[in-house]
Scaffold this active site. Sequence first.
Site, PDB file in Angstrom:
ATOM      1  CE  LYS A 167       1.598  -5.370   6.187  1.00  0.00           C
ATOM      2  NZ  LYS A 167       0.995  -3.987   5.876  1.00  0.00           N
TER       3      LYS A 167
ATOM      4  NE  ARG B  10       2.394   5.431  12.490  1.00  0.00           N
ATOM      5  CZ  ARG B  10       2.175   4.974  11.202  1.00  0.00           C
ATOM      6  NH1 ARG B  10       1.231   4.122  11.261  1.00  0.00           N
ATOM      7  NH2 ARG B  10       3.001   5.265  10.380  1.00  0.00           N
TER       8      ARG B  10
ATOM      9  NE  ARG C 242      -3.571   0.290   2.429  1.00  0.00           N
ATOM     10  CZ  ARG C 242      -3.617   1.085   3.439  1.00  0.00           C
ATOM     11  NH1 ARG C 242      -2.950   0.890   4.626  1.00  0.00           N
ATOM     12  NH2 ARG C 242      -4.309   2.222   3.653  1.00  0.00           N
TER      13      ARG C 242
HETATM   14  C1  BTN Z   1       0.424  -3.705   2.314  1.00  0.00           C
HETATM   15  O1  BTN Z   1       1.000  -3.001   1.997  1.00  0.00           O
HETATM   16  O2  BTN Z   1      -0.009  -4.284   3.620  1.00  0.00           O
HETATM   17  C2  BTN Z   1      -0.317  -4.818   1.089  1.00  0.00           C
HETATM   18  C3  BTN Z   1       0.512  -5.726   0.544  1.00  0.00           C
HETATM   19  C4  BTN Z   1       0.188  -6.521  -0.412  1.00  0.00           C
HETATM   20  C5  BTN Z   1       1.242  -7.479  -1.120  1.00  0.00           C
HETATM   21  C6  BTN Z   1       0.522  -8.555  -2.076  1.00  0.00           C
HETATM   22  S1  BTN Z   1       1.813  -9.835  -2.405  1.00  0.00           S
HETATM   23  C7  BTN Z   1       1.058 -10.410  -3.658  1.00  0.00           C
HETATM   24  C8  BTN Z   1       0.162  -9.225  -4.254  1.00  0.00           C
HETATM   25  N1  BTN Z   1       1.267  -8.713  -5.326  1.00  0.00           N
HETATM   26  C9  BTN Z   1       1.945  -7.494  -5.235  1.00  0.00           C
HETATM   27  O3  BTN Z   1       2.579  -6.775  -5.688  1.00  0.00           O
HETATM   28  N2  BTN Z   1       1.209  -7.130  -3.931  1.00  0.00           N
HETATM   29  C10 BTN Z   1       0.394  -8.084  -3.447  1.00  0.00           C
END
Ligand code: BTN
Length: 332
Positions: free
Chosen positions: A191, A326, A126
């Site tokens: 996380k 937060r 994100r």
């Molecule tokens: C976040 O930032 O918390 C969301 C992360 C999402 C990661 C996943 S891995 C599979 C899919 N492909 C990506 O490039 N991103 C999502």
Amino acid sequence: MKAASLQRLQKLVWLLSDGQFHSGESLAECLGVSRTAVWKLINKLQAWQIEIYAVRGKGYKIPRGLVLIDSHYLTDQIITKAKLFSQIDVLPTVDSTASYLTRSWQQQPGTGRICVSEHQTAGRGRKGRRWVSPFGANLYFSLGLSLPLGLSALGGLSLAVGIGLTKFLNLHCDDKISLKWPNDILVNQQKLAGILVEASGDSNDQSFLNIGIGINWDMQISDGSKIDQSWINLKSLLRTSVDRNEILALILLELDKTLSRYIEQGFESFRHDWPSQSAFFGQTVIIHTHNGQISGIEAGIDKSGALKLNTAEGEKIFFSGEVSLRPVETGG
Ligand code: BTN
């Protein structure tokens, strides 16, 4: 990369996935290439962030071995049991499973499909962040779906996915797994997983959903040190020992159920689960916006998935694109 060279790399990882030493000579024979070519292939595998020991006189080994994703098993599980998905592509490496699905959809629009990869060279998180994606260590996948609903009718979808996934993980783990609004899955503020939902289409009739999920499974500290927050692996939390393929199939089938429920019943049917799944419901939190920060008590979510905050100036509503949340450190 050429298909033949990719296939050779896949075969090499498969040979080394047992965690034993294999001599350069035996690998060369199995792959039908020279020992120098094996050495070059090993270097390429290191670019996928696979740790490989090379010991003179013994050969090469992946120290702890790898449990590779079994595309036959996954395809069988999804094709026979999922309602919304009829295609699953399992890749050794890709830029991002999300980008792969977008491309695949542009070339061939149609039914629901899934992309799973062992490794991502440009995994996206994100807010433009990078998603650290070492080979074979975690779970990286995207679900693509076309819905006869306009974008305006998709409120709360990413929260529904988060609630569905968190509830499922709580069934299989003793530690409390919770959702930090909107999309972070945490255990004791570490996380565990992230969700990235991208929707495109028009506001009235049709939309294409790209739901990307990354779950830390068995990541090594050396890889995780590239992440700028504390994190935890799912493998260490599961009550019973479950194979990487089994858990991935179970999670995909659970998401199929969650999305089917969202399509049939809408977001309203997920809202009542928020208080039990939220990491900070009823607690004081700080919301950071482009215009500064504001603190208040997290008071749940509205029917579009926006966060409600009880502040000194009354209730305020926040939409996910604009803020981050937060907890207030209690100290002590
Ligand atoms: C976040 O930032 O918390 C969301 C992360 C999402 C990661 C996943 S891995 C599979 C899919 N492909 C990506 O490039 N991103 C999502």
